[in-house]
Design a protein around this motif. Structure first.
Motif: not given
Length: 499
Positions: A340-366
């Motif tokens: 279940x990688x539907x909320x995953x965040x991607x980061x690349x050091x070479x470009x210092x690009x942080x891709x958080x996606x545009x998914x409105x879903x949030x993680x599990x509160x617990x």
């Protein structure tokens, strides 16, 4: 003269308007006009515009269309004799009359002469005799080895493969070694090749079915229409180069299909009949050694996600953001793999690009870390997301140790903070317990009486630090558990020697 000058000015104005109109369509300028034909009805008037035109034949289904330059290497190199035929071209409508290559005619039959038949028969008999002799020798060696090890020859050996024969299937279809799923053109036909057998799970975001593909069981995650962004995100991340790892759920393909006039979004992965770690902990208990091995396997998967690989086909660093026992599957050999990688965040050091996606879903509160609950997390820093994974990892370890038997004592399964918040806690309730009161899951006294579990408890507590920067890294957790496993093996060997 005045009339001629006026005429010239009018012509220049018209030319200027034409030039503006041409530039208004610059988006398609330079793109090829390709013939477009597929059964999904995505073509517009039988044509499309792109950088490359293609003709494909997959499982006897012909398609024509176009795609951008960046996917040329992946798509144009996916031809496989007898399975996938792909032809790319670079002129207008060059794919309109493309056809598959003709099937080669079978070689003419030749009459077998006696002088050919006799030597072939002798070679066949010799080969059968040699194979029989080798099998007999191997069986004798196995028999002797079992007797030497004190094994029971009447015991039936349990299949201990980590997965079914998925490796053989991928060897047949994938030769690039990139570590992603099947080639793109093969993925687009998967929904027609899979037969759904039974529903094995339901959630607020869709269903999971066991399906059959090429004689093997596969898991088909069918997303609901409201969670389309999770399907897009998981598909994007699972197609990341070099993501394949023993402790990450194996990805096969992603496809969409139509059922009852509605679109279904499918994610096809390896199938593990034991289910999730949450399911396994409900009906079974662990011993300290099993608990250690399962904790280590989860840590290994998280290390692979968090680590960026620098190479020609590199892998970005990935933070999960929804790690919990329901999103961890258990293999036949009791190794775990993260799903279940539907909320995953991607980061690349070479470009210092942080891709958080545009998914409105949030993680599990617990399982949310304190900085997420009190909204102090630095959302522009990738390390922040990795630190929230470590918090959740500590809670998963707590769930496993709770179901571990020590001195005949074990506790029933309960989720983290079960005795502090209701079954479906609100954001505010979790914030009060974790941030304001700074509570942590309770630890049974028996855990401190066993060397393995007491060491795991120490790691858990370091994962639960209120200060994100003070938490362990996934690599540090893996190294500590690996050393603990090695020390435990030495202890067992020493006991055997003493006996």
């Amino acid at each position: 003269m005045g009339g001629s000058a006026l005429l010239v000015l009018l012509l220049l104005a018209v030319a200027s308007l034409v030039t503006c109109a041409v530039h208004a369509g610059d988006e398609d300028e330079g793109k090829l006009l390709c013939s477009c034909e597929n059964i999904k009805g995505t073509c517009s008037n039988g044509t499309c515009k792109g950088d490359i035109c293609f003709y494909s034949l997959v499982n006897r289904v012909e398609e024509r269309g176009c795609f951008p330059h960046r996917t040329r290497m992946e798509n144009c190199g996916s031809s496989m004799a007898g399975v996938v035929y792909m032809k790319c071209c670079s002129t207008d409508r060059c794919n309109a009359f493309s056809k598959p290559p003709p099937t080669p005619a079978p070689p003419p039959k030749k009459s077998l002469q006696l002088w050919i038949v006799v030597p072939l028969a002798l070679i066949f008999i010799a080969a059968v005799t040699l194979c029989g002799l080798m099998l007999w020798l191997r069986s004798q060696q196995t028999h002797c080895r079992l007797l030497k090890d004190g094994g029971d020859l009447t015991m039936v050996k349990v299949d201990s493969r980590e997965d079914p024969t998925y490796g053989e299937l991928f060897d047949e279809f994938c030769t690039s070694g990139s570590g992603t799923g099947l080639p793109y053109l093969v993925q687009r036909t998967m929904a027609r090749q899979i037969s759904l057998a039974e529903c094995v799970g339901k959630g607020r975001y869709g269903e999971v079915w066991r399906g059959t593909w090429m004689g093997e069981s596969v898991a088909v995650k069918i997303f609901s229409s409201r969670d389309e962004q999770s399907w897009f995100r998981e598909t994007e991340i699972y197609n990341t180069v070099q993501l394949r790892h023993d402790n990450i759920l194996g990805f096969i393909a992603s496809d969409m299909t139509s059922k009852n006039s509605s679109t279904q979004l499918w994610l096809i992965t390896h199938f593990h009949e034991l289910g999730s770690l949450y399911d396994v902990l409900q009906y079974s208990t662990l011993d300290p050694e099993n608990c250690l091995q399962m904790c280590l396997s989860v840590a290994c998967g998280l290390v692979h996600l968090h680590t960026e690989i620098f190479s020609s086909q590199g892998k970005p660093a990935i933070a999960h953001r929804d790690l919990k026992s329901r999103n961890i599957l258990v293999k036949r050999n009791r190794q775990c793999c993260i799903a279940d990688l539907g909320l995953a965040v991607i980061h690349s050091q070479s470009s210092d690009d942080l891709d958080v996606g545009n998914n409105p879903r949030v993680g599990t509160k617990r399982y949310m870390a304190p900085e997420v609950l009190d909204q102090t997390i630095r959302v522009d820093v990738f390390e922040s997301y990795k630190q929230t994974d470590i918090w959740a990892l500590g809670l998963v370890f707590w769930e496993m140790t709770r179901r571990t038997v020590v001195n005949g004592i074990v506790e029933e399964y309960q989720p983290p903070f079960f005795d502090m918040v209701p079954s479906d806690p609100s954001f505010e309730q979790m914030n009060k317990v974790v941030c304001v009161d700074q509570q942590r899951p309770s630890l049974h006294n028996r855990l401190h009486s066993h060397p393995i579990l007491s060491a795991i408890v120490k790691i858990m507590k370091e994962c639960w630090s209120q200060c994100p920067a003070a938490r362990l890294t996934a690599l540090r957790v893996k190294k500590s558990l690996s050393k603990l496993e090695q020390d435990n093996d030495i202890t067992i060997d020493k006991i055997k020697q003493d006996l």
